[in-house]
Design an enzyme around this catalytic site. Structure first.
Site, PDB file in Angstrom:
ATOM      1  NE  ARG A 104      -2.225   1.031   3.701  1.00 53.88           N
ATOM      2  CZ  ARG A 104      -2.883   1.306   4.808  1.00 53.88           C
ATOM      3  NH1 ARG A 104      -4.188   1.172   4.825  1.00 53.88           N
ATOM      4  NH2 ARG A 104      -2.276   1.673   5.891  1.00 53.88           N
ATOM      5  CB  THR A 108      -1.871   7.217  -3.093  1.00 50.51           C
ATOM      6  OG1 THR A 108      -1.317   5.884  -3.164  1.00 50.51           O
ATOM      7  CG2 THR A 108      -0.943   8.180  -3.809  1.00 50.51           C
ATOM      8  CG  ASP A 203       6.825  -2.559   9.853  1.00 50.15           C
ATOM      9  OD1 ASP A 203       7.533  -3.036   8.952  1.00 50.15           O
ATOM     10  OD2 ASP A 203       6.417  -1.383   9.845  1.00 50.15           O
TER      11      ASP A 203
HETATM   12  C1  PRP Z   1      -0.667  -4.176   4.805  1.00 50.63           C
HETATM   13  C2  PRP Z   1      -1.521  -5.414   4.994  1.00 50.63           C
HETATM   14  C3  PRP Z   1      -2.402  -5.396   3.776  1.00 50.63           C
HETATM   15  C4  PRP Z   1      -2.605  -3.915   3.554  1.00 50.63           C
HETATM   16  C5  PRP Z   1      -3.968  -3.555   4.048  1.00 50.63           C
HETATM   17  O1  PRP Z   1       0.337  -4.404   3.894  1.00 50.63           O
HETATM   18  O2  PRP Z   1      -0.776  -6.578   5.105  1.00 50.63           O
HETATM   19  O3  PRP Z   1      -1.827  -5.998   2.646  1.00 50.63           O
HETATM   20  O4  PRP Z   1      -1.604  -3.224   4.324  1.00 50.63           O
HETATM   21  O5  PRP Z   1      -4.271  -2.243   3.735  1.00 50.63           O
HETATM   22  P1  PRP Z   1      -5.413  -1.864   2.707  1.00 50.63           P
HETATM   23  O6  PRP Z   1      -6.594  -2.727   3.026  1.00 50.63           O
HETATM   24  O7  PRP Z   1      -5.642  -0.418   3.009  1.00 50.63           O
HETATM   25  O8  PRP Z   1      -4.900  -2.081   1.318  1.00 50.63           O
HETATM   26  P2  PRP Z   1       1.459  -3.307   3.566  1.00 50.63           P
HETATM   27  O9  PRP Z   1       1.047  -2.464   2.427  1.00 50.63           O
HETATM   28  O10 PRP Z   1       1.821  -2.583   4.834  1.00 50.63           O
HETATM   29  O11 PRP Z   1       2.656  -4.187   3.054  1.00 50.63           O
HETATM   30  P3  PRP Z   1       3.517  -5.292   3.813  1.00 50.63           P
HETATM   31  O12 PRP Z   1       2.625  -6.491   4.017  1.00 50.63           O
HETATM   32  O13 PRP Z   1       4.614  -5.553   2.857  1.00 50.63           O
HETATM   33  O14 PRP Z   1       3.995  -4.711   5.126  1.00 50.63           O
HETATM   34  N1  URA Z   2      -1.862  -2.439   7.291  1.00 56.17           N
HETATM   35  C1  URA Z   2      -1.446  -2.831   8.518  1.00 56.17           C
HETATM   36  O1  URA Z   2      -0.464  -3.573   8.644  1.00 56.17           O
HETATM   37  N2  URA Z   2      -2.107  -2.369   9.585  1.00 56.17           N
HETATM   38  C2  URA Z   2      -3.184  -1.580   9.483  1.00 56.17           C
HETATM   39  O2  URA Z   2      -3.765  -1.214  10.521  1.00 56.17           O
HETATM   40  C3  URA Z   2      -3.597  -1.192   8.201  1.00 56.17           C
HETATM   41  C4  URA Z   2      -2.932  -1.637   7.123  1.00 56.17           C
END
Ligand code: PRP
Ligand code: URA
Length: 209
Positions: A104, A108, A203
């Site tokens: 994400r 944005t 994280d």
């Molecule tokens: C987090 C989570 C989802 C997303 C959810 O991933 O694991 O994939 O955010 O958010 P959304 O519903 O608003 O799209 P992130 O983008 O942080 O990537 P990561 O798993 O690599 O940390």
């Molecule tokens: N992605 C995360 O890891 N945590 C949140 O709360 C939202 C998006």
């Protein structure tokens, strides 16, 4: 509109509370996410079809049940979805695993796709998409759209926490995809994080912050 199933099993709810706790470190966080995923997978697979199967026990013959129908494909959304894979595989060891990389954009909040590798016969499988967090819903909706472009027709979405905003988006864009979650939280904050949530799932799983 797709169904939303909240898995209220006491073991799931107990473990989820420890997962949410900010003092839970990466090792325990990983272990608990795996355990909850296994428990949730029981519910997600509850409607798997069965057929009769004759079996000979040491005492005599009987007719038991065996699974029939579609094989399972498990598709974690990278990266945080990885934390859920082993739990599901413990329950469904024959499942094949595909990976979809979506992150994400922090400014944005829109999903950015960067990787995809799926089983060759993915379109014939019952696919379970895994991601611990359904926040805006953008990442899940994009991953599911991608699977549909690959002719996957049977999809379920499984997460630990869902925000109402994410549920609404997924139901609007993919009304055929049932959602399984351990909890529906209050809302998103201005940075798109789930409140009260559990913080940043990736994280916390991998200790990157
Ligand atoms: C987090 C989570 C989802 C997303 C959810 O991933 O694991 O994939 O955010 O958010 P959304 O519903 O608003 O799209 P992130 O983008 O942080 O990537 P990561 O798993 O690599 O940390
Ligand atoms: N992605 C995360 O890891 N945590 C949140 O709360 C939202 C998006």
């Amino acid at each position: 509109m797709s169904a939303v199933h909240v898995i209220s099993h006491p073991l799931v709810q107990h473990k989820l509370t420890i997962i949410r706790d900010k003092s839970t470190g990466p090792k325990d966080f990983r272990d608990l996410v795996e355990e909850v995923s296994l428990l949730m997978a029981y519910e997600v697979t509850r409607d798997m079809p069965l057929e009769d199967h004759e079996v000979e026990t040491p005492i005599g013959k009987t007719v038991g049940k065996v699974l029939t129908g579609r094989q399972v494909g498990v598709v974690p959304i990278l990266r945080a979805g990885l934390g859920m894979v082993n739990g599901v595989l413990k329950l469904i060891p024959a499942a094949k695993v595909g990976h979809v990389g979506v992150y994400r954009d922090p400014d944005t909040l829109k999903p950015v796709e960067y990787y995809c590798k799926l089983p060759v016969d993915v379109e014939e499988r019952q696919v379970i998409v895994l991601d611990p967090m359904l926040a805006t819903g953008g990442s899940a909706a994009a991953a599911i759209e991608y699977l549909k472009e690959k002719n996957v027709t049977s999809i379920k979405f499984m997460c630990l926490l869902a925000a109402p905003e994410g549920i609404e988006l997924l139901q609007r864009e993919h009304p055929d995809v049932p959602i399984f979650t351990a909890a529906i939280d209050e809302r998103l904050n201005e940075h798109g994080y789930i409140i009260p949530g559990l913080g940043d799932a990736g994280d916390r799983l991998f200790g990157t912050k």
